[in-house]
Each structure stands twice: as C-alpha cells, then as structure tokens.
Design a protein around this motif. Structure first.
Motif, mmCIF file in Angstrom:
data_model
loop_
_atom_site.group_PDB
_atom_site.id
_atom_site.type_symbol
_atom_site.label_atom_id
_atom_site.label_comp_id
_atom_site.label_asym_id
_atom_site.label_seq_id
_atom_site.Cartn_x
_atom_site.Cartn_y
_atom_site.Cartn_z
ATOM 1 N N TRP A 152 28.190 -35.963 46.400
ATOM 2 C CA TRP A 152 27.943 -36.452 44.811
ATOM 3 C C TRP A 152 26.051 -35.696 45.192
ATOM 4 O O TRP A 152 25.670 -36.436 44.376
ATOM 5 N N MET A 153 25.730 -35.356 46.376
ATOM 6 C CA MET A 153 24.685 -34.363 45.677
ATOM 7 C C MET A 153 24.512 -33.255 44.951
ATOM 8 O O MET A 153 23.143 -32.779 45.071
ATOM 9 N N GLY A 154 25.553 -32.690 44.483
ATOM 10 C CA GLY A 154 25.482 -31.137 43.783
ATOM 11 C C GLY A 154 24.792 -31.842 42.667
ATOM 12 O O GLY A 154 24.690 -32.863 41.860
ATOM 13 N N LEU A 155 24.405 -30.682 41.867
ATOM 14 C CA LEU A 155 23.820 -30.221 40.591
ATOM 15 C C LEU A 155 25.028 -29.460 39.372
ATOM 16 O O LEU A 155 25.807 -29.120 39.713
ATOM 17 N N PRO A 156 24.677 -30.322 38.658
ATOM 18 C CA PRO A 156 26.420 -29.221 37.300
ATOM 19 C C PRO A 156 26.670 -27.485 37.433
ATOM 20 O O PRO A 156 25.169 -26.752 38.179
ATOM 21 N N ASP A 157 27.337 -27.407 37.565
ATOM 22 C CA ASP A 157 27.763 -25.886 37.326
ATOM 23 C C ASP A 157 27.960 -25.518 38.798
ATOM 24 O O ASP A 157 27.874 -24.057 39.009
ATOM 25 N N LEU A 158 27.497 -26.071 40.480
ATOM 26 C CA LEU A 158 27.235 -25.369 41.694
ATOM 27 C C LEU A 158 27.401 -26.432 42.313
ATOM 28 O O LEU A 158 26.897 -27.517 42.828
ATOM 29 N N PRO A 159 29.300 -26.360 42.241
ATOM 30 C CA PRO A 159 28.734 -27.572 43.818
ATOM 31 C C PRO A 159 28.799 -27.544 44.845
ATOM 32 O O PRO A 159 29.104 -26.667 45.471
ATOM 33 N N PHE A 160 28.227 -28.621 45.527
ATOM 34 C CA PHE A 160 27.332 -28.206 46.678
ATOM 35 C C PHE A 160 28.254 -28.091 48.009
ATOM 36 O O PHE A 160 28.023 -26.929 48.912
ATOM 37 N N LYS A 161 30.445 -28.479 47.833
ATOM 38 C CA LYS A 161 30.495 -28.406 49.004
ATOM 39 C C LYS A 161 30.295 -26.466 48.829
ATOM 40 O O LYS A 161 30.944 -26.276 49.467
ATOM 41 N N GLU A 162 31.278 -25.797 47.767
ATOM 42 C CA GLU A 162 31.624 -24.494 47.706
ATOM 43 C C GLU A 162 30.241 -23.981 47.912
ATOM 44 O O GLU A 162 30.029 -22.566 49.153
ATOM 45 N N TRP A 163 29.128 -24.288 48.213
ATOM 46 C CA TRP A 163 27.379 -23.845 48.583
ATOM 47 C C TRP A 163 27.342 -24.159 50.155
ATOM 48 O O TRP A 163 27.678 -22.652 50.916
ATOM 49 N N LEU A 164 27.930 -24.823 50.545
ATOM 50 C CA LEU A 164 27.916 -25.888 51.713
ATOM 51 C C LEU A 164 29.181 -24.436 52.721
ATOM 52 O O LEU A 164 28.843 -23.678 53.699
ATOM 53 N N LYS A 165 30.295 -24.134 52.071
ATOM 54 C CA LYS A 165 31.460 -23.224 52.321
ATOM 55 C C LYS A 165 30.790 -21.782 52.862
ATOM 56 O O LYS A 165 30.443 -21.110 53.909
ATOM 57 N N GLN A 166 29.879 -21.896 51.789
ATOM 58 C CA GLN A 166 29.293 -20.183 51.469
ATOM 59 C C GLN A 166 28.263 -19.945 53.047
ATOM 60 O O GLN A 166 27.818 -19.254 53.328
ATOM 61 N N LYS A 167 27.610 -20.604 53.403
ATOM 62 C CA LYS A 167 27.029 -21.282 54.738
ATOM 63 C C LYS A 167 27.385 -21.861 55.732
ATOM 64 O O LYS A 167 26.750 -21.760 57.272
ATOM 65 N N LYS A 168 28.555 -21.260 55.408
ATOM 66 C CA LYS A 168 29.458 -21.522 56.454
ATOM 67 C C LYS A 168 29.458 -22.781 57.776
ATOM 68 O O LYS A 168 29.620 -22.995 59.009
ATOM 69 N N ARG A 169 29.112 -23.743 56.774
ATOM 70 C CA ARG A 169 29.490 -25.685 57.363
ATOM 71 C C ARG A 169 30.368 -26.808 56.965
ATOM 72 O O ARG A 169 30.132 -26.119 55.598
ATOM 73 N N GLY A 170 30.271 -27.382 57.389
ATOM 74 C CA GLY A 170 31.074 -28.610 56.948
ATOM 75 C C GLY A 170 29.618 -30.282 56.620
ATOM 76 O O GLY A 170 28.779 -29.591 57.411
ATOM 77 N N LEU A 171 30.627 -30.857 56.356
ATOM 78 C CA LEU A 171 30.219 -31.928 55.942
ATOM 79 C C LEU A 171 30.880 -33.209 56.870
ATOM 80 O O LEU A 171 31.899 -32.722 57.885
ATOM 81 N N ARG A 172 29.918 -34.320 57.127
ATOM 82 C CA ARG A 172 30.017 -35.056 58.320
ATOM 83 C C ARG A 172 30.277 -36.159 58.107
ATOM 84 O O ARG A 172 29.914 -36.519 57.321
ATOM 85 N N ASN A 173 31.508 -36.227 58.254
ATOM 86 C CA ASN A 173 32.539 -37.890 57.622
ATOM 87 C C ASN A 173 32.015 -37.999 56.067
ATOM 88 O O ASN A 173 31.265 -38.186 55.365
ATOM 89 N N ASN A 174 31.933 -36.649 55.560
ATOM 90 C CA ASN A 174 32.116 -36.350 54.096
ATOM 91 C C ASN A 174 30.667 -36.414 53.430
ATOM 92 O O ASN A 174 30.106 -36.366 52.493
ATOM 93 N N ARG A 175 29.250 -36.593 54.764
ATOM 94 C CA ARG A 175 27.709 -36.278 54.532
ATOM 95 C C ARG A 175 27.371 -34.800 55.179
ATOM 96 O O ARG A 175 28.025 -34.855 55.486
ATOM 97 N N ALA A 176 26.387 -35.283 54.021
ATOM 98 C CA ALA A 176 25.218 -33.997 54.533
ATOM 99 C C ALA A 176 24.095 -34.192 54.847
ATOM 100 O O ALA A 176 23.676 -35.053 55.234
#
Length: 499
Positions: A152-176
């Motif tokens: 829910w923290m992402g902005l249009p046309d660049l999902p936050f989860k995709e960016w985080l995957k590129q950084k080889k990091r994940g979410l904790r309890n779905n939170r960043a």
C-alpha cells in the motif's frame, strides 16, 4: 544513496528575467502526494486496460463505456459513485480500487490501469521540498515498520514489492521499514524521470495572491532552469500566486527566491509541528517532542538502565515506537496517557494482533503494568487516565489522575508524543481561513482544509489545491486519489485534455 544533485537537483542560483514569467503549477512538499502529482503532470496518463476485469461490476461497466478516454479525462464523480472503503474521499477510493482492485480482501487481482507516456500533455511544474524526495519519510527512524501493508506504500506503475524484490529484501508481516520506503520514493523520482521538476533544500516562507498587472513590469527571480517551459496563457490571468522562500546553495549560503504560479498545490503533510501540552515547564531543555531526541540520548549515553526513567506522554503509534525503543535499550519508562486502556478509540484496539505483534505487546504492557498493579515487564510503569500538570526545573514531573489525585516522579527526560500539526505559517493566518472550521487551526483529522472532493481545489481560494493529510487523506494508498483529482482539474485548466 545517490548524491543529492543526481536524485533531486539543488536549486540553481536564480536568474533575473524581465516581465512576468508564471509557472503553471508549484507543488509545495515532495512527499508521496507531491511525487504522485508530479508523475501525473509529466504526461503519464492512465487508461482502462483492455480486456481487464474489475471485481466491482458497476465500475467495470462504467470503465467499458469509454476505454479510449483516459481516466484523467473522465467524470471522476460518475466513476466513483457508489464505491465504499476505508476512505471518505470518493476519488481516493476510485484510484485505489483501479490500482489494487481487491486488496482489502487480501486479493491478488492486478491493476486494471495501463499507463501511457504522452509528453504533449505534460504541464510544466516545480516541486519544492526541504529534503530529498519522500518528505517526512526521511525523518523517521529507518528501522521503524510502517503501519500500512508494504504494497500500500507504492506509487503508480511501480509496485513497491517489485522494487523490494530487486533489492533482494522482503516484507516482515507484510510491512516495510521507513528506510526502504524513503529509498523507494527517491528511486521512483529517478526511474520516472521526474527529477528535473524537483528542487530540494527549499523552504517556502510566503504564498500570497498578487495582481498580475502590478508585477508585470517587475523582475522575477525564479527557480526554473528551462526558460521555454512557460505557460503563456497564464499571463492573461488577473491574479497569480507569489511564492517566496529561500534555499541553500552548494556553499551552504541561504539565498532567497521569488516565483509566480497560476496554481499552487499544498502537499506538506503534517509532520512539521509536534503538538505541545501547553503546561508549565514544557519549554525546559529535558522536554522533547520528537522520538529522535531519545535516539540521540541513547547514543550519548545520557539515558540508560541506571538513570531516572524516561517519561513518554501519548497513546499513539509514535509513543509506542518510543516505548519499544526504550524497552530494547533497557531504559526505564513512565508512560502517561489520558485514555482508558480499553477505550475503543485507542489505536491499539483497532489493529490486528497477528499483523502488529510489537504494538500488541505495548498494549499488553499498558494494561498489565500500571503503578497500582505490578506486572511482568521490567522498567516500565503505565499511568492510564493521567495527564501532566507541570515539568519542574529539578526534573520532577507532576501528574494528575481522573480523580484529581496528584503524583510526582523524578525523570531523566520527557518525550511528549501526542501528535503533530501541519506548518502552514507561509499562508495568511496560518491557513485557518481555508479549513472546514475557519475559527480553528488546520488539523488533518479534526479540521482539514475544505476542498472540492472531485478536484481538491480549495473552496475558499481558487487556484490553490490541498493534498494528503491537509485534505484529510492520511494514508499513502489514498493520497494518490487527491493527486488524480488535482491533475484532472489542472489539465482542464491548461486545455490539455484531448477533444
């Protein structure tokens, strides 16, 4: 992190230009609201994706009526009619459900929007911010977790989860973490090519309406680098906004600027002015109003397990973050708050325990470890339904409970964390005249700026817009709807809508 000059150009030394050179739009604030609006004003245009299927059947039917017409150019009131959700703003609900169709039900449906870059529709604009793009996210301790889900923290046309995957990091309890969010917003500005519109290190000191005729023969110091990016039709306007302020040069010298704009967008958020209790001694040096003061005290070894307790006042998430930080560092805490622990209005009573285990732990401490009833948590005392009467020079603090009984405690430092208010000192009367109740200060929850719900233009001042918390939208996923509404309105004004 990239150098500031690459991420967000430092304001260049203003150049003198004769005649009135107005900018179509100046955005004050470079947090998520300002970034999203800059994206939409840069020619990025959302369309209903062909063959997409939205789970809301009535909205699906409306979207299918004119798939060749951008969402920006459609009737937002018509599209958003009948939508329900976690926001009071119809356009916020619309944009949110177009980008994340069933996210409130833990669904995984993809966005039904397709984004096209149409440079001929771009509107020249500037985004002014004190720090790097991301706004207040750069002021929050980096390891803190977001209240909202990461996606829910992402902005249009660049999902936050995709960016985080590129950084080889994940979410904790779905939170960043706040650090990840701040870096993502900086990356977004560069990835979308928006940095030419951003001016970091700027502080706005005044915004006022002036007659275009009275200044047409004056010299303007402005912040534009591209002298061709002028909206020539602006010169026909009877009034424009004069935006004054200062910026720091590469040498660290403050230099004043003055620019003129046809439209001004307020997107400053609410992090600037911490709320004060208004009690005796609150201005003493050991009383602080930001969590960073505790972090600094720990670094300096001025508080610790052997010192007098740290007083934390407040029952919101910032106060909870301070308690968690102190608990982690074995620092004794006295926690004072006005509400009952079982008060349904208390934020902890509204959060799912599984998603927010650390806040649930603080809530348990508040319930189980009162001064009258010892509990299992060391170095922590909870004083519900108490308020501070005064702070003494000897670092003694006096509290009073609901029955009028008073207590005194010796403390090492105090953190008053009871919320914050926007800093609108650059507006006449601190912006109070723009609020729903013009007799009271602007407050994001109780008294936001009065805006048209489908344009976000201030009802009391044409050409002035308010986004984000200033307009009552307090979550990143919903501030973007305000940006959509404002962009749609500004495109109509600029005659940038296709026939």
């Amino acid at each position: 992190m990239l150098p500031d000059g690459k991420m967000c150009p430092l304001v260049t030394r203003p150049s003198n230009r004769s005649g009135l050179k107005t900018i179509p739009v100046v955005i004050i604030g470079n947090g998520p609201s300002g970034i999203c609006l800059s994206y939409l004003l840069s020619g990025y245009t959302p369309y209903f994706k062909r063959h997409a299927l939205h789970p809301h059947p009535i909205l699906q039917r409306k979207l299918e009526e004119a798939p060749e017409v951008s969402v920006l150019d459609q009737d937002l009131e018509y599209l958003s009619e009948g939508l329900e959700g976690r926001s009071h703003s119809p356009v916020a609900l619309l944009f949110d459900t177009l980008q994340q169709p069933d996210t409130d039900f833990d669904g995984t449906a993809e966005s039904v929007l397709s984004w096209w870059h149409e440079p001929d529709r771009a509107i020249p604009h500037l985004v002014l911010g004190r720090n790097a793009p991301g706004g207040a996210w750069h002021s929050i301790e980096g390891s803190m977790f977001t209240l909202s889900k990461g996606e829910w923290m992402g902005l249009p046309d660049l999902p936050f989860k995709e960016w985080l995957k590129q950084k080889k990091r994940g979410l904790r309890n779905n939170r960043a973490t706040a650090e990840d969010i701040a870096q993502y917003y900086q990356h977004y500005v560069v990835k979308k090519g928006l940095q030419k519109n951003f001016r970091c290190g700027t502080v706005v000191t005044s915004v006022r309406k002036v007659s275009a005729e009275s200044i047409s023969n004056h010299t303007q110091k402005d912040l534009q680098e591209d002298s061709d990016s002028i909206w020539s039709s602006n010169e026909k306007s009877a009034e424009v906004f004069q935006v004054d302020g200062f910026f720091k040069t590469m040498e660290g010298v403050k230099e004043a600027f003055s620019i003129y704009a046809e439209n001004v967008v307020l997107a400053t958020g609410t992090y600037d002015n911490p709320t004060w209790l208004g009690v005796k001694g609150e201005n003493l040096s050991y009383v602080h109003h930001q969590l960073s003061a505790l972090e600094e005290a720990v670094k300096n070894n001025s508080v610790g397990i052997m010192t007098d307790p740290v007083l934390i006042v407040g029952a919101g998430l910032t106060a909870a973050d301070a308690i968690l930080f102190a608990h982690h560092c074995n620092i004794p805490v006295i926690h004072v708050f006005r509400r009952r622990v079982t008060d349904p209005g208390l934020i902890f009573n509204q959060l799912p325990k599984t998603m927010y285990p650390e806040y649930h732990k603080v809530h348990q401490m508040m319930k189980e470890q009162t001064a009258a009833c010892a509990g299992p948590y060391e170095h922590y005392i909870s004083l519900p339904e108490h308020h501070v009467l005064s702070f003494g020079k000897d670092k003694k603090c006096i509290f009073q409970d609901k029955n009028g009984c008073q207590k005194a405690y010796k403390i090492s430092m105090a953190l008053v964390l009871t919320g914050s208010n926007p800093n609108l000192s650059f507006l006449p009367n601190n912006g109070t005249d723009l609020a729903l109740d013009s007799e009271q200060p602007v407050n994001p929850k109780r008294n936001p700026i009065d805006v048209d719900p489908f344009t976000y233009e201030c009802t009391q001042e044409k050409g002035l817009y308010a986004l984000g918390p200033l307009a009552g939208d307090n979550f990143v996923r919903f501030v973007q709807g305000g940006a959509l509404a404002a962009a749609s309105s500004l495109l109509k004004k600029a005659n940038k809508n296709p026939p």
